[in-house]
Design an enzyme around this catalytic site. Sequence first.
Site, PDB file in Angstrom:
ATOM      1  N   GLY A 161      10.475  -7.908   7.172  1.00  0.00           N
ATOM      2  CA  GLY A 161      10.764  -8.807   8.285  1.00  0.00           C
ATOM      3  C   GLY A 161      10.742 -10.255   7.840  1.00  0.00           C
ATOM      4  N   ALA A 162       9.920 -10.549   6.838  1.00  0.00           N
ATOM      5  CA  ALA A 162       9.814 -11.937   6.377  1.00  0.00           C
ATOM      6  C   ALA A 162      11.142 -12.412   5.777  1.00  0.00           C
ATOM      7  CB  ALA A 162       8.680 -12.061   5.365  1.00  0.00           C
TER       8      ALA A 162
END
Length: 511
Positions: A406-407
């Site tokens: 997700g980062a």
Amino acid sequence: MDLKAKYEHLEALNAQAELGGGLERIEKQHASGKKTARERILALLDPGTFTEIDKLMTHRNYEFGMETNKVLGDGLISGYGKVNGRLVYVFAQDFTVFGGSLSRANADKIVKIQQLALKMGAPVVGLNDSGGARIQEGVESLAGYADIFYNNVMSSGVIPQISAILGPCAGGAVYSPALTDFIFMVNERSHMFVTGPEVIKTVTHEDVTKEELGGAHTHSSKSGVAHFTGNDEDQTLMMVRELLSFLPSNNLEDAPIKPTIDPSDRVDEKLQNVVPADPNRPYDMHEIIQTVIDNQHFLEVQPHYAQNIIVGFARFAGKPVGIVANQPSHLAGVLDINSSVKAARFVRFCDAFNLPLVTFVDVPGFLPGTNQEFGGIIKHGAKLLYAFSEATVPKITIITRKAYGGAYDVMSSKHIGADVNLAYPTAEIAVMGPEGAINIIHRNKLNDTERVQAVQDYREKFANPYKAASLGYIDEIIQPKYTRMRIIGALDMTQNKRKSNLPRKHGNIPL
Ligand code: HXC
């Protein structure tokens, strides 16, 4: 009164106002290592540019014998002048007059400055040094605070608002600085807290000194309330000037260009060796930032707070930008609650004031753990995602190494609207790191040798930028030595970017 006497009367009143609370209190102020309000304004502004407003205003209080205790200016110096030749509005609380406490009249002066600044489109700098609400005035003082807060909010995102805390700032008084864009503090001279040490002792039985509770060190490293810390007042005021040099005067202007002789096509061979071959070895992202910006001049915001992310101002070919960068040498550059909030607020500031965002990515993901989950990493991480997504300024992203999970999406990816996405050949862009991926895909089915081989295979297959480039998620894979010229080229290409989000009252950022 003849004419001469009239003029002399005016001069006498001005001289009286300039003396504030009197020589004795001025000496006390100096003895405690502080300048007077007037000296501070003169130190902040370009020489000879200060014009004072409401110099002869007095309070309108008749309680506690105050009707016979009036000081011209009533403990607040306000007006306008120039910083680096550009218009700035300023007010300074005068501690020598009733401890710089806020009266109704005093608040009216600040509100006048705020409204003028908004109308003229120029920043406001507030120099705070106050015992809080003027106790003799009660609710009128509270009303004055509320008027200031309201104007802080109405000015937010329209003109830059800067607060320097140069003495006490306690109780509800802290909320005006908190509503402004940047807070400066002075080491061991300034203090901010909602409730002081005595009240804390009574209510929670905790023993804490005012320095531990609300000193510059606390707010710049623990709470994240302060953005900049100076060693003394002079340095702090110079830092305010420096910050202003990066900012436009209002949201309709571009930031001022500062011509540079640093070549735009500079090639930096040393960058070829900054990202280590071993993907688990840390390196200092500052090295890349300092190398590629103009003249190595980086104004870092909150350098001692949430150090796993770096944010600050720099210039490329003279043009100011905001820089956001994961820091692999601190917690491996992981995103956690504090770093997400720190970066989100910075991104929103840059977007509000037309500063392009240059983002350097080396992030292994979000920090795991109950602390983070119970603390709400979901909603706090979402703030950064929200901020990058809604930002319509030019967005340039360089992935130096890891961009996992997700980062990867969050850190100004192509998918949330970045305009130019670059990666180094050392980039690893994948759903998760090789070790984690193999653990999940093969669970406990592999022996040690097979596991090492599987991790190696995964790394070669997925932990690189080529899959992302083949899909157009990365526009170009570049050699690190060309970073500066590529960023400058991207900023040049995007300089007339036209993008606005759909009209709405306002979004609902997950606060
Ligand atoms: C009126 C005040 C004052 C105040 C200080 N003075 N604070 N006068 N209203 N709030 C006066 C003092 O009477 C004194 O006057 C002079 O300022 C200098 O104060 P000292 O106490 O001598 O200075 P020092 O020892 O340096 O201590 C500074 C101080 C202390 C820590 C700020 O003065 C203090 O605790 N003040 C009260 C703080 C406070 O409780 N404020 C109200 C909080 S409620 P003389 O004539 O002797 O020189 C609040 C609500 C805001 O602020 C809500 C906003 C929404």
